[in-house]
Design a protein around this motif. Sequence first.
Motif, PDB file in Angstrom:
ATOM      1  N   HIS A  16       0.839  -1.209   0.000  1.00  0.00           N
ATOM      2  CA  HIS A  16       0.000   0.000   0.000  1.00  0.00           C
ATOM      3  C   HIS A  16       0.867   1.250   0.000  1.00  0.00           C
ATOM      4  O   HIS A  16       0.653   2.171  -0.793  1.00  0.00           O
ATOM      5  N   ILE A  17       1.840   1.284   0.890  1.00  0.00           N
ATOM      6  CA  ILE A  17       2.730   2.447   0.967  1.00  0.00           C
ATOM      7  C   ILE A  17       3.553   2.559  -0.315  1.00  0.00           C
ATOM      8  O   ILE A  17       3.739   3.660  -0.851  1.00  0.00           O
ATOM      9  N   ILE A  71      -8.560  -0.627  -4.494  1.00  0.00           N
ATOM     10  CA  ILE A  71      -7.440  -1.173  -5.254  1.00  0.00           C
ATOM     11  C   ILE A  71      -7.870  -1.617  -6.651  1.00  0.00           C
ATOM     12  O   ILE A  71      -7.082  -1.564  -7.592  1.00  0.00           O
ATOM     13  N   LEU A  72      -9.109  -2.025  -6.790  1.00  0.00           N
ATOM     14  CA  LEU A  72      -9.586  -2.415  -8.123  1.00  0.00           C
ATOM     15  C   LEU A  72      -9.469  -1.271  -9.121  1.00  0.00           C
ATOM     16  O   LEU A  72      -9.216  -1.502 -10.306  1.00  0.00           O
ATOM     17  N   ILE A  76      -7.495  -1.702 -12.670  1.00  0.00           N
ATOM     18  CA  ILE A  76      -8.110  -1.321 -13.943  1.00  0.00           C
ATOM     19  C   ILE A  76      -7.274  -0.256 -14.646  1.00  0.00           C
ATOM     20  O   ILE A  76      -7.029  -0.332 -15.856  1.00  0.00           O
ATOM     21  N   HIS A  77      -6.814   0.739 -13.889  1.00  0.00           N
ATOM     22  CA  HIS A  77      -5.995   1.802 -14.468  1.00  0.00           C
ATOM     23  C   HIS A  77      -4.693   1.236 -15.021  1.00  0.00           C
ATOM     24  O   HIS A  77      -4.273   1.589 -16.134  1.00  0.00           O
ATOM     25  N   GLY A  78      -4.047   0.351 -14.284  1.00  0.00           N
ATOM     26  CA  GLY A  78      -2.793  -0.237 -14.750  1.00  0.00           C
ATOM     27  C   GLY A  78      -2.965  -1.043 -16.022  1.00  0.00           C
ATOM     28  O   GLY A  78      -2.156  -0.941 -16.950  1.00  0.00           O
ATOM     29  N   ILE A  79      -4.015  -1.840 -16.081  1.00  0.00           N
ATOM     30  CA  ILE A  79      -4.277  -2.633 -17.285  1.00  0.00           C
ATOM     31  C   ILE A  79      -4.572  -1.721 -18.471  1.00  0.00           C
ATOM     32  O   ILE A  79      -4.062  -1.936 -19.570  1.00  0.00           O
ATOM     33  N   LEU A 101      -0.366  -7.129  -5.449  1.00  0.00           N
ATOM     34  CA  LEU A 101       0.176  -7.568  -4.156  1.00  0.00           C
ATOM     35  C   LEU A 101      -0.672  -7.049  -3.000  1.00  0.00           C
ATOM     36  O   LEU A 101      -0.950  -7.777  -2.047  1.00  0.00           O
ATOM     37  N   MET A 102      -1.084  -5.798  -3.107  1.00  0.00           N
ATOM     38  CA  MET A 102      -1.921  -5.242  -2.042  1.00  0.00           C
ATOM     39  C   MET A 102      -3.276  -5.942  -1.990  1.00  0.00           C
ATOM     40  O   MET A 102      -3.790  -6.237  -0.911  1.00  0.00           O
ATOM     41  N   PHE A 103      -3.850  -6.217  -3.151  1.00  0.00           N
ATOM     42  CA  PHE A 103      -5.138  -6.904  -3.194  1.00  0.00           C
ATOM     43  C   PHE A 103      -5.044  -8.268  -2.517  1.00  0.00           C
ATOM     44  O   PHE A 103      -5.887  -8.626  -1.690  1.00  0.00           O
TER      45      PHE A 103
END
Length: 138
Positions: A16-17, A71-72, A76-79, A101-103
């Motif tokens: 997260h950090i 986190i979703l 989505i943004h990364g994809i 990893l956070m998810f």
Amino acid sequence: MSSDTSFYRFLALGSHIALLVWVIVWHFFLTAQSDYSSLFIFVMYVLPLLLPLPGIVRGKPYTHAWANFVILLYIIHGITVAYAVPVERGFALVELVLASLMFCGCSVYARKRGRELGTGLKKLKTVMQEERERFEKR
């Protein structure tokens, strides 16, 4: 707290950090020209990560559970960026790995810690049996 549970807690907290720092670095320092204002970038990309941060730092299972919804957005943004913007594909893949990893960390920690605290949801079979017993007493 068991060592297995604490591993997932630190996985969730660390990723997260790291994701928070990465999003700030990416959108404010690595991107040469942005079509959006700094305020818009802060509100859309940084603020959602700041909302669950106090609960995740304190290790609250409920916060870990609902942080997955936040986190979703980053997954989505990364994809989307990895597919649509070839120049920023590497940046998007880092975001995608950290968000994934956070998810995983948040999901497993919320489940394990909830069970340790006895706050997990009961199985349907147990709930039906309790209702049947309560109904038969009347």
